[in-house]
Motif scaffolding. Structure first.
Motif, PDB file in Angstrom:
ATOM      1  N   ASN A 294       0.525  -0.745  -3.525  1.00 39.02           N
ATOM      2  CA  ASN A 294       0.002  -2.090  -3.809  1.00 39.02           C
ATOM      3  C   ASN A 294      -0.685  -2.124  -5.173  1.00 39.02           C
ATOM      4  O   ASN A 294      -0.486  -3.061  -5.958  1.00 39.02           O
ATOM      5  CB  ASN A 294      -0.985  -2.513  -2.723  1.00 39.02           C
ATOM      6  CG  ASN A 294      -0.321  -2.685  -1.364  1.00 39.02           C
ATOM      7  OD1 ASN A 294       0.895  -2.724  -1.259  1.00 39.02           O
ATOM      8  ND2 ASN A 294      -1.137  -2.785  -0.336  1.00 39.02           N
TER       9      ASN A 294
ATOM     10  N   GLN B  40       0.413   3.407   0.983  1.00 42.02           N
ATOM     11  CA  GLN B  40       0.731   2.000   0.796  1.00 42.02           C
ATOM     12  C   GLN B  40      -0.289   1.316  -0.106  1.00 42.02           C
ATOM     13  O   GLN B  40       0.059   0.454  -0.912  1.00 42.02           O
ATOM     14  CB  GLN B  40       0.804   1.275   2.144  1.00 42.02           C
ATOM     15  CG  GLN B  40       1.260  -0.170   2.033  1.00 42.02           C
ATOM     16  CD  GLN B  40       2.650  -0.301   1.431  1.00 42.02           C
ATOM     17  OE1 GLN B  40       3.590   0.337   1.884  1.00 42.02           O
ATOM     18  NE2 GLN B  40       2.788  -1.130   0.399  1.00 42.02           N
TER      19      GLN B  40
ATOM     20  N   ILE C   1       1.865  -2.081  -7.998  1.00 46.18           N
ATOM     21  CA  ILE C   1       2.536  -3.370  -8.164  1.00 46.18           C
ATOM     22  C   ILE C   1       1.647  -4.329  -8.952  1.00 46.18           C
ATOM     23  O   ILE C   1       2.100  -4.998  -9.894  1.00 46.18           O
ATOM     24  CB  ILE C   1       2.893  -3.974  -6.793  1.00 46.18           C
ATOM     25  CG1 ILE C   1       3.933  -3.112  -6.082  1.00 46.18           C
ATOM     26  CG2 ILE C   1       3.428  -5.401  -6.960  1.00 46.18           C
ATOM     27  CD1 ILE C   1       4.206  -3.538  -4.645  1.00 46.18           C
TER      28      ILE C   1
ATOM     29  N   GLU D  72       2.193  -5.774   1.088  1.00 45.80           N
ATOM     30  CA  GLU D  72       2.397  -6.058  -0.324  1.00 45.80           C
ATOM     31  C   GLU D  72       2.237  -7.546  -0.619  1.00 45.80           C
ATOM     32  O   GLU D  72       1.671  -7.932  -1.652  1.00 45.80           O
ATOM     33  CB  GLU D  72       3.760  -5.526  -0.766  1.00 45.80           C
ATOM     34  CG  GLU D  72       3.817  -4.002  -0.669  1.00 45.80           C
ATOM     35  CD  GLU D  72       5.189  -3.423  -0.944  1.00 45.80           C
ATOM     36  OE1 GLU D  72       6.098  -4.187  -1.325  1.00 45.80           O
ATOM     37  OE2 GLU D  72       5.355  -2.198  -0.774  1.00 45.80           O
TER      38      GLU D  72
ATOM     39  N   ARG E 197      10.022  -4.928  -7.017  1.00 46.54           N
ATOM     40  CA  ARG E 197       9.726  -3.941  -5.966  1.00 46.54           C
ATOM     41  C   ARG E 197      11.013  -3.814  -5.161  1.00 46.54           C
ATOM     42  O   ARG E 197      11.390  -4.723  -4.429  1.00 46.54           O
ATOM     43  CB  ARG E 197       8.569  -4.441  -5.100  1.00 46.54           C
ATOM     44  CG  ARG E 197       8.279  -3.556  -3.887  1.00 46.54           C
ATOM     45  CD  ARG E 197       7.697  -2.222  -4.310  1.00 46.54           C
ATOM     46  NE  ARG E 197       7.303  -1.470  -3.121  1.00 46.54           N
ATOM     47  CZ  ARG E 197       8.036  -0.507  -2.562  1.00 46.54           C
ATOM     48  NH1 ARG E 197       9.215  -0.200  -3.080  1.00 46.54           N
ATOM     49  NH2 ARG E 197       7.605   0.134  -1.502  1.00 46.54           N
TER      50      ARG E 197
END
Length: 239
Positions: A72, A68, A75, A102, A87
């Protein structure tokens, strides 16, 4: 002063079928410069954003939690390079979609974002199986839950107190839930509906009861949703 970053859209793709995404979600996808998509996003859905750079950030249950953090970072990196960043998440971003992590990353970086909801699988499964989650005089409350946890976390074994229980990421976890329910006094013949690959061409449905679920279910490798409760009992005229 204009922003140095693009705008990020967290879009719910819905349960799988490309024509179940919202009109707003499809419109933004068609305008996206880059799309970071989950493992459960179908090729048909990605055709809606063929003009965009497409980056797979797929992550399935049981993989390391650091994944994760990597998502992040990707992004934020894309927001520094592109004007419109999407996303794309299966179902709805705000339900079991790890949106909180996020959003925290975007807010910490002061990046503008918007959330576009999607049809969560529970609603699509109820429609596909023609089994309402609520029924007058039988079921007036619904719990959407999962027993899946991040690696290193203790499994949540609580059973929600609701008329209709809908377990996401079912599979083996649903079998263990059924065993706990039986030990807590739930009836053996409590109706259960299992749906795999909801809304897709290879969708599979199983109608059984709690006792059979406790013995385990045969599934392929697609996402599994399990619905339990009296609302799942077949109507007399249903074929």
């Amino acid at each position: 002063m204009p922003s140095l970053h693009g705008k990020v859209y967290l879009i719910g793709a819905g349960p799988g079928a490309a024509d179940l995404i919202t009109v707003r979600g499809a419109r933004i996808l068609a305008q996206a410069d880059v799309v970071l998509y989950d493992a459960l996003i179908t090729p048909e859905m990605l055709q809606l954003c063929s003009q965009a750079v497409q980056i797979s950030v797929g992550k399935r249950s049981g993989q390391r939690s650091a994944a994760q953090d990597d998502i992040n970072h990707q992004i934020l990196s894309c927001a520094a390079q592109y004007k419109t960043v999407v996303r794309l998440k299966g179902g709805d971003p705000m339900l079991f979609g790890r949106a909180d992590e996020e959003l925290n990353a975007l807010e910490a970086a002061n990046i503008d974002y918007e959330i576009v909801p999607g049809i969560t699988t529970a609603l699509a499964a109820a429609a596909s199986t023609r089994q309402p989650l609520t029924k007058r005089g039988i079921a007036r409350s619904v719990a959407l839950f999962t027993s899946s946890t991040a690696p290193g976390e203790k499994a949540d074994t609580r059973i929600p107190e609701c008329d209709t229980l809908v377990q996401y990421m079912g599979g083996k976890e649903a079998m263990l839930t059924a065993q706990r329910m039986l030990s807590n006094g739930f009836p053996d013949d409590l109706p259960v509906v299992v749906i795999e690959n909801c809304s897709r061409s290879d969708e599979q449905q199983q109608f059984l009861n709690l006792a059979k679920l406790a013995l385990g279910i045969e599934t392929r490798n697609g996402p599994v949703l399990v619905m339990m409760g009296e609302a799942m009992r077949l109507r007399p005229n249903k074929k």
